[in-house]
Scaffold this active site. Structure first.
Site, mmCIF file in Angstrom:
data_model
loop_
_atom_site.group_PDB
_atom_site.id
_atom_site.type_symbol
_atom_site.label_atom_id
_atom_site.label_comp_id
_atom_site.label_asym_id
_atom_site.label_seq_id
_atom_site.Cartn_x
_atom_site.Cartn_y
_atom_site.Cartn_z
ATOM 1 C CB SER A 130 -0.886 -0.002 1.254
ATOM 2 O OG SER A 130 -1.518 1.246 1.425
ATOM 3 C CE1 TYR A 157 -4.271 -2.070 4.657
ATOM 4 C CE2 TYR A 157 -3.630 0.189 4.138
ATOM 5 C CZ TYR A 157 -3.960 -1.091 3.727
ATOM 6 O OH TYR A 157 -3.949 -1.401 2.387
#
Length: 326
Positions: A130, A157
């Site tokens: 990501s 995350y």
């Protein structure tokens, strides 16, 4: 021809689109997904229905962390390539549900690594990372580069995604199998995730409800259309690294757009104006994402094709059809 490709997270947004692209070019695809309720499972089931109707697709509903499951799928189907897209997504969700990320992202990635390293004749593991790993950054004249430090995540995350990259680097060195980590930048489009801003904004605008605009709109994202993302995923899969090599590649549009411009573009596609409520920055969020995609371009010829206005127009058409709204 190579054996089938295992796609984890096949009921997810990117997994669904990637599986279709692989099937389109004559590949066989084995999909796995737990189909949890992080967002509407009916949307995930609808995505799956478009895949299970096709020849060459086999689906297994299950948790990738289950001991031995991925190894059994690889062995039973003769898999030598894996596209690992299963993960617990969402920056804000990680604030309230941290252990979901420990399970799905950390234990899940480790389960895939262990299965791949024991698989005979294994060729290539491609996995999702990501843009969140870059942390808080200013938007300079160039995009975020894979060589930039990624040592200060601002959400759990992001920390799990960076941890997965480090785990893969260690496994590539120890066990000598090729791996590619893909740092996705704000994927959007038809069949997308309801927790993403453009999706939830569409829902609320059509209902006549106000939208919350965080950091009072002073944000920018490198919005990347789903078809362009899949171009990058499949291109990376086809370009196998050297034995024992672990590489990281950005996949983005490389043209960041301000949040207020995105909202204006969405309003135009919907033919309606949003009622905006300005809010402060959310914990764990970042002000800007901006991809330098030169490495991926040099490797595969990757070049994004769908600009935001066209992409949001396509999304709105899909949304109206899927949800049967005017």
């Amino acid at each position: 021809m190579n054996g089938p490709v295992l796609v984890t997270g096949a009921a997810g947004f990117v997994g669904h689109a990637t599986a279709h692209r692989l099937l389109d070019r004559g590949e066989r695809v084995v999909g796995i997904d737990i189909v949890n309720d992080y967002y509407d499972p009916a949307l995930k089931d609808a995505r799956l229905a478009t895949l299970t109707a096709r020849d060459g697709f086999t689906f297994h509903r299950g948790d990738i962390v289950e001991p031995g499951l991925i190894a059994r799928l690889i062995a039973d189907h003769g898999v030598t390539r894996v596209v690992h897209l299963a993960a617990q997504a969402g920056v804000r969700y990680s604030i309230d549900n941290p252990f979901a990320y420990q399970h799905a992202n950390l234990a899940g990635h480790l389960a895939v690594l262990e299965a791949c390293r024991h698989a005979p004749g294994f060729v290539h593991l491609v996995y999702a990372s990501s843009s969140s790993v870059y942390g808080e950054r200013e938007m300079g004249e160039r995009g975020f580069s894979e060589s930039d430090a990624a040592v200060a995540p601002v959400s759990l995350y992001a920390a799990t995604k960076r941890s997965c990259e480090l785990m893969s680097a260690a496994y590539a060195k120890l066990y000598r199998f090729p791996q590619t980590g893909l740092r996705f930048f704000t994927v959007y489009g038809p069949w997308g995730r309801p927790d993403m801003a453009y999706f939830s904004f569409t829902d609320r605008i059509l209902r006549g409800e106000p939208i919350e605009v965080f950091n009072e709109g002073r944000m920018a994202r490198d919005f990347t259309y789903i078809d362009d993302i899949v171009d990058g995923v499949v291109g990376a899969l086809d370009h196998v690294p050297e034995r024992g090599e672990h590489r990281l590649l950005n996949i983005g549009d490389s043209h960041p757009v301000s949040l207020m411009e995105m909202i204006a573009t969405l309003e135009s596609a919907l033919g309606r104006e949003a009622v905006k409520q300005m809010r402060p920055m959310q914990p764990g969020d970042v002000p800007v994402t901006f991809a330098d995609v030169s490495r991926l371009h040099a490797l595969t010829g990757y070049r994004p094709k769908v600009m935001l206005a066209e992409g949001l127009t396509r999304f709105v058409a899909w949304y109206r059809d899927y949800y049967r709204v005017g």
